[in-house]
Design a protein around this motif. Structure first.
Motif, mmCIF file in Angstrom:
data_model
loop_
_atom_site.group_PDB
_atom_site.id
_atom_site.type_symbol
_atom_site.label_atom_id
_atom_site.label_comp_id
_atom_site.label_asym_id
_atom_site.label_seq_id
_atom_site.Cartn_x
_atom_site.Cartn_y
_atom_site.Cartn_z
ATOM 1 N N GLY A 1 0.821 -1.125 -0.009
ATOM 2 C CA GLY A 1 0.054 -0.036 0.065
ATOM 3 C C GLY A 1 0.871 1.277 0.033
ATOM 4 N N ALA A 2 1.830 1.193 0.661
ATOM 5 C CA ALA A 2 2.814 2.477 0.778
ATOM 6 C C ALA A 2 3.779 2.595 -0.506
ATOM 7 C CB ALA A 2 3.667 2.462 2.057
ATOM 8 N N GLY A 3 3.777 1.296 -1.390
ATOM 9 C CA GLY A 3 4.798 1.397 -2.384
ATOM 10 C C GLY A 3 6.010 0.791 -2.163
ATOM 11 N N GLU A 4 6.266 0.329 -0.903
ATOM 12 C CA GLU A 4 7.546 -0.202 -0.480
ATOM 13 C C GLU A 4 7.698 -1.537 -1.019
ATOM 14 O OE1 GLU A 4 7.227 0.605 3.728
ATOM 15 O OE2 GLU A 4 7.593 2.547 3.336
ATOM 16 N N TRP A 5 7.869 -1.860 -2.353
ATOM 17 C CA TRP A 5 8.181 -3.029 -2.960
ATOM 18 C C TRP A 5 9.085 -3.865 -2.719
ATOM 19 C CZ3 TRP A 5 3.677 -3.765 -5.239
ATOM 20 C CH2 TRP A 5 2.840 -2.656 -5.764
ATOM 21 N N ALA A 6 10.213 -3.456 -2.178
ATOM 22 C CA ALA A 6 11.367 -4.293 -1.701
ATOM 23 C C ALA A 6 11.006 -4.954 -0.392
ATOM 24 C CB ALA A 6 12.624 -3.556 -1.648
ATOM 25 N N ASP A 7 10.817 -4.188 0.527
ATOM 26 C CA ASP A 7 10.203 -4.707 1.626
ATOM 27 C C ASP A 7 8.878 -5.815 1.594
ATOM 28 O OD1 ASP A 7 11.930 -3.067 3.115
ATOM 29 O OD2 ASP A 7 10.313 -1.422 3.621
ATOM 30 N N ALA A 8 7.959 -5.288 0.757
ATOM 31 C CA ALA A 8 6.955 -6.237 0.678
ATOM 32 C C ALA A 8 7.552 -7.700 -0.025
ATOM 33 C CB ALA A 8 5.733 -5.919 -0.318
ATOM 34 N N ALA A 9 8.558 -7.619 -0.913
ATOM 35 C CA ALA A 9 8.949 -8.796 -1.507
ATOM 36 C C ALA A 9 9.618 -9.496 -0.514
ATOM 37 C CB ALA A 9 9.960 -8.566 -2.608
ATOM 38 N N HIS A 10 10.333 -8.970 0.515
ATOM 39 C CA HIS A 10 11.368 -9.573 1.376
ATOM 40 C C HIS A 10 10.408 -10.396 2.609
ATOM 41 C CE1 HIS A 10 14.041 -9.981 4.762
ATOM 42 N NE2 HIS A 10 13.329 -9.482 5.389
ATOM 43 N N LEU B 1 3.379 -13.754 -5.381
ATOM 44 C CA LEU B 1 3.318 -12.174 -5.345
ATOM 45 C C LEU B 1 4.745 -11.597 -4.789
ATOM 46 C CD1 LEU B 1 1.474 -9.820 -5.028
ATOM 47 C CD2 LEU B 1 0.877 -10.921 -2.526
ATOM 48 N N ALA B 2 5.496 -12.482 -4.220
ATOM 49 C CA ALA B 2 6.905 -11.760 -3.913
ATOM 50 C C ALA B 2 7.691 -11.477 -5.189
ATOM 51 C CB ALA B 2 7.623 -12.865 -3.202
ATOM 52 N N SER B 3 7.544 -12.331 -6.282
ATOM 53 C CA SER B 3 8.114 -11.884 -7.632
ATOM 54 C C SER B 3 7.593 -11.009 -8.243
ATOM 55 C CB SER B 3 7.958 -13.307 -8.434
ATOM 56 O OG SER B 3 8.815 -14.475 -7.983
ATOM 57 N N PHE B 4 6.322 -10.683 -8.121
ATOM 58 C CA PHE B 4 5.453 -9.571 -8.640
ATOM 59 C C PHE B 4 5.990 -8.291 -8.075
ATOM 60 C CE2 PHE B 4 2.425 -6.230 -8.337
ATOM 61 C CZ PHE B 4 2.061 -5.935 -9.569
ATOM 62 N N CYS B 5 6.100 -8.394 -6.826
ATOM 63 C CA CYS B 5 6.605 -7.013 -5.991
ATOM 64 C C CYS B 5 8.242 -6.837 -6.233
ATOM 65 C CB CYS B 5 6.355 -7.503 -4.472
ATOM 66 S SG CYS B 5 4.826 -7.402 -3.736
ATOM 67 N N GLN B 6 8.861 -7.778 -6.344
ATOM 68 C CA GLN B 6 10.358 -7.652 -6.838
ATOM 69 C C GLN B 6 10.494 -6.831 -8.066
ATOM 70 O OE1 GLN B 6 12.995 -8.158 -4.453
ATOM 71 N NE2 GLN B 6 13.837 -6.829 -6.064
ATOM 72 N N ALA B 7 9.689 -7.394 -8.899
ATOM 73 C CA ALA B 7 9.759 -6.504 -10.363
ATOM 74 C C ALA B 7 9.229 -5.200 -10.223
ATOM 75 C CB ALA B 7 8.804 -7.595 -11.434
ATOM 76 N N ARG B 8 8.468 -4.806 -9.232
ATOM 77 C CA ARG B 8 7.894 -3.345 -9.261
ATOM 78 C C ARG B 8 9.083 -2.642 -8.220
ATOM 79 N NH1 ARG B 8 3.870 -1.144 -11.517
ATOM 80 N NH2 ARG B 8 3.751 0.106 -9.846
ATOM 81 N N VAL B 9 9.941 -3.041 -7.952
ATOM 82 C CA VAL B 9 10.923 -2.133 -6.962
ATOM 83 C C VAL B 9 11.463 -0.992 -8.043
ATOM 84 C CG1 VAL B 9 13.357 -2.187 -6.074
ATOM 85 C CG2 VAL B 9 11.773 -4.031 -5.512
ATOM 86 N N GLY B 10 11.533 0.084 -7.508
ATOM 87 C CA GLY B 10 11.620 1.163 -8.186
ATOM 88 C C GLY B 10 10.519 1.743 -8.806
ATOM 89 N N ALA B 11 9.474 1.412 -9.002
ATOM 90 C CA ALA B 11 8.296 1.888 -9.899
ATOM 91 C C ALA B 11 7.497 2.752 -8.765
ATOM 92 C CB ALA B 11 7.343 0.775 -10.280
ATOM 93 N N GLY B 12 7.781 2.913 -7.647
ATOM 94 C CA GLY B 12 6.750 3.495 -6.662
ATOM 95 C C GLY B 12 5.489 3.154 -6.602
ATOM 96 N N PRO B 13 4.781 3.667 -5.691
ATOM 97 C CA PRO B 13 3.343 3.346 -5.245
ATOM 98 C C PRO B 13 2.542 3.254 -6.579
ATOM 99 C CG PRO B 13 3.734 5.716 -4.639
ATOM 100 C CD PRO B 13 4.910 5.064 -5.198
ATOM 101 N N VAL B 14 1.285 2.311 -6.325
ATOM 102 C CA VAL B 14 0.392 2.124 -7.299
ATOM 103 C C VAL B 14 -0.597 3.462 -7.449
ATOM 104 C CG1 VAL B 14 -1.520 0.499 -7.972
ATOM 105 C CG2 VAL B 14 0.535 -0.396 -7.004
ATOM 106 N N PRO B 15 -0.850 3.839 -8.797
ATOM 107 C CA PRO B 15 -1.798 5.180 -8.415
ATOM 108 C C PRO B 15 -3.176 4.576 -8.075
ATOM 109 C CG PRO B 15 -0.451 4.424 -10.706
ATOM 110 C CD PRO B 15 -0.202 3.720 -9.729
ATOM 111 N N ARG B 16 -3.598 5.261 -7.493
ATOM 112 C CA ARG B 16 -5.256 5.130 -6.911
ATOM 113 C C ARG B 16 -6.276 5.568 -7.854
ATOM 114 N NH1 ARG B 16 -5.123 2.437 -1.960
ATOM 115 N NH2 ARG B 16 -2.915 2.744 -0.937
ATOM 116 N N ALA B 17 -7.217 4.814 -8.346
ATOM 117 C CA ALA B 17 -8.203 5.331 -8.903
ATOM 118 C C ALA B 17 -8.917 6.730 -8.219
ATOM 119 C CB ALA B 17 -9.099 4.390 -9.500
#
Length: 73
Positions: A27-36, A57-73
């Motif tokens: 939710g905070a866009g902290e993809w590396a932490d989520a993947a860990h 889901l860990a692999s997905f999060c790792q791929a998002r590292v550096g992308a920042g938070p997900v935009p909210r609609a």
């Protein structure tokens, strides 16, 4: 792929805290932490369907590292 919320709802008792942390990190866009958190949970639940979902889901999060938070609609 299951969402972090789906994983949290079905988490084994010993993985609930990690799932909560991963859910918050996503939710905070902290993809590396989520993947860990998810990799650790998946490792401890290896050989189960839940562990496989957590690893995906860990692999997905790792791929998002550096992308920042997900935009909210």
């Amino acid at each position: 792929m299951r969402t972090a919320y789906d994983l949290l709802l079905t988490a084994p008792d010993d993985q609930i805290t990690r799932c909560r942390l991963a859910h918050s990190a996503i939710g905070a866009g902290e993809w590396a932490d989520a993947a860990h958190f998810l990799r650790n949970a998946a490792g401890e639940s290896a050989g189960t369907a839940w562990g496989q979902d957590a690893a995906a889901l860990a692999s997905f999060c790792q791929a998002r590292v550096g992308a920042g938070p997900v935009p909210r609609a």
